[in-house]
Write an enzyme that holds these catalytic residues in place. Structure first.
Site, PDB file in Angstrom:
ATOM      1  CE1 TYR A 224      12.135  -6.550  -8.902  1.00  0.00           C
ATOM      2  CE2 TYR A 224      13.375  -4.615  -8.339  1.00  0.00           C
ATOM      3  CZ  TYR A 224      12.453  -5.609  -7.993  1.00  0.00           C
ATOM      4  OH  TYR A 224      11.851  -5.763  -6.603  1.00  0.00           O
TER       5      TYR A 224
ATOM      6  CB  SER B  33      12.942 -10.874  -0.667  1.00  0.00           C
ATOM      7  OG  SER B  33      11.767 -10.397  -1.232  1.00  0.00           O
ATOM      8  CG  ASN B  34       8.442 -11.635  -0.917  1.00  0.00           C
ATOM      9  OD1 ASN B  34       7.396 -11.105  -0.710  1.00  0.00           O
ATOM     10  ND2 ASN B  34       9.197 -11.483  -1.989  1.00  0.00           N
TER      11      ASN B  34
ATOM     12  CB  SER C  31       3.477  -3.114  -2.524  1.00  0.00           C
ATOM     13  OG  SER C  31       2.412  -2.668  -2.998  1.00  0.00           O
TER      14      SER C  31
ATOM     15  CG  LEU D  44       1.967   4.270  -0.812  1.00  0.00           C
ATOM     16  CD1 LEU D  44       2.209   5.329  -1.878  1.00  0.00           C
ATOM     17  CD2 LEU D  44       1.444   4.829   0.516  1.00  0.00           C
TER      18      LEU D  44
ATOM     19  N   GLY E 218      -1.173   1.310  -5.244  1.00  0.00           N
ATOM     20  CA  GLY E 218      -1.994   2.342  -5.597  1.00  0.00           C
ATOM     21  C   GLY E 218      -3.425   1.906  -5.151  1.00  0.00           C
TER      22      GLY E 218
ATOM     23  CG  LEU F 152      -3.622   1.978   0.658  1.00  0.00           C
ATOM     24  CD1 LEU F 152      -2.509   2.419   1.380  1.00  0.00           C
ATOM     25  CD2 LEU F 152      -4.934   1.774   1.555  1.00  0.00           C
ATOM     26  CG  PHE F 153      -3.927   6.616  -2.722  1.00  0.00           C
ATOM     27  CD1 PHE F 153      -4.326   7.007  -1.371  1.00  0.00           C
ATOM     28  CD2 PHE F 153      -2.653   6.082  -2.832  1.00  0.00           C
ATOM     29  CE1 PHE F 153      -3.516   7.034  -0.459  1.00  0.00           C
ATOM     30  CE2 PHE F 153      -1.586   6.088  -1.680  1.00  0.00           C
ATOM     31  CZ  PHE F 153      -1.975   6.665  -0.544  1.00  0.00           C
TER      32      PHE F 153
ATOM     33  N   GLY G 198       9.567   8.031  -8.770  1.00  0.00           N
ATOM     34  CA  GLY G 198      10.572   8.821  -9.428  1.00  0.00           C
ATOM     35  C   GLY G 198      10.420  10.248  -9.141  1.00  0.00           C
TER      36      GLY G 198
END
Length: 299
Positions: A51, A157-158, A209, A211, A214, A216-217, A265
């Site tokens: 990251y 993971s995954n 993830s 949401l 993002g 969804l919005f 954050g």
């Protein structure tokens, strides 16, 4: 080797720090944010060696160094196994690739321990399925790290159900989670057997993830618009204060008892997320959201 069942290791909400550098927090501001999360009961933190082009772990560790006592109040989850083709980091090769070798896993953990200024990783995940993974070798790395006290728990993971089963068959302790993408927009985990396996093994999956990044919005495609309308409708029925809360309630209703990775954050949004645990959703409401995503009713 045993496939013994796991008890829940990861909390219902996990603070994700993959965007830490984007938040542009000072080290002291990061400490303050961590303390606020702890007060809300969000004490698990999610990271990965890659990251921020290998810089997020160190930035988080620098903040911990300012307030060492916080380390015993939080749990650190991190991931390894992806090797980007970044020349400046001294990585060989021209392509992004996976590396689940024993040597790489152990070296990655030692680097993460240094980055975090800590003596242990609470949960280590293999970041992505490696087509060249030798399950015995990964298990050997896990066993060595566990014996050394460098890592307390392990997961993936995954991973698909068969990939997790393969690795679990080589480990004599239970893997504690499978971190997966899941949201009302991206529901493959509901169909491909991963959540069924989590129930079978009594493993709490982690959802990244939630949401849909993002979508969804911010998306105006037909599926997103259907979801926005129904999430709003159900939210009014259950007393939610935001669409985020409706999504978290929908995900938390799943019987696999998922942990949800929060990527914000903004402490107010973290607080809203934790308050979603006070909400309940009945099966009819849950399936209305499912139907708005699929565009059709259940058979």
């Amino acid at each position: 080797m045993s496939e013994g069942k796991s008890k829940r290791v990861v909390e219902p909400f996990v603070m994700g720090f993959w965007r830490l550098l984007d938040w542009q927090l000072s080290e002291q501001q990061c400490v303050s944010f961590l303390k606020e999360c702890i007060e809300l009961g969000v004490t698990h933190t999610d990271h990965a060696d890659i990251y921020g082009q290998y810089e997020c772990e160190a930035a988080f560790g620098a903040a911990l160094k300012l307030a060492p006592s916080i380390r015993d109040e939080i749990k650190i989850i991190t991931k390894c196994g992806i090797r980007p083709a970044l020349a400046k980091k001294g990585l060989a090769g021209k392509a992004n690739h996976y590396d689940s070798s024993k040597a790489h896993i152990i070296a990655s953990v030692q680097q993460s321990l240094q980055h975090f200024n800590t003596d242990r990783i609470d949960v280590l995940l293999i970041h992505r399925p490696d087509y060249l993974m030798r399950a015995d070798e990964v298990a050997e790395a896990f066993q060595q790290l566990k014996q050394q006290g460098d890592v307390l728990h392990f997961g993936v993971s995954n991973f698909s159900p068969s990939q997790l089963s393969l690795l679990q068959s080589r480990c004599d302790f239970p893997l504690v989670t499978n971190q997966l993408e899941c949201s009302p927009y991206e529901m493959a985990a509901l169909e491909n057997g991963t959540l069924d396996q989590c129930q079978e093994l009594d493993i709490s999956p982690m959802f990244w993830s939630p949401l849909a990044g993002g979508k969804l919005f911010s998306r105006d495609d037909e599926k997103a618009l259907r979801l926005q309308a129904v999430l709003q409708e159900v939210g009014e029925e259950i007393g939610a204060t935001s669409l985020d809360q409706v999504v978290y309630c929908w995900l938390s209703t799943l019987p696999s008892k998922p942990s949800i990775v929060l990527g914000t954050g903004n402490i107010d949004r973290v607080s809203a997320a934790t308050n979603s645990q006070l909400l309940t959703m009945n099966p009819e409401q849950w399936y209305r959201i499912w139907q708005s995503s699929t565009g059709h009713s259940v058979p």
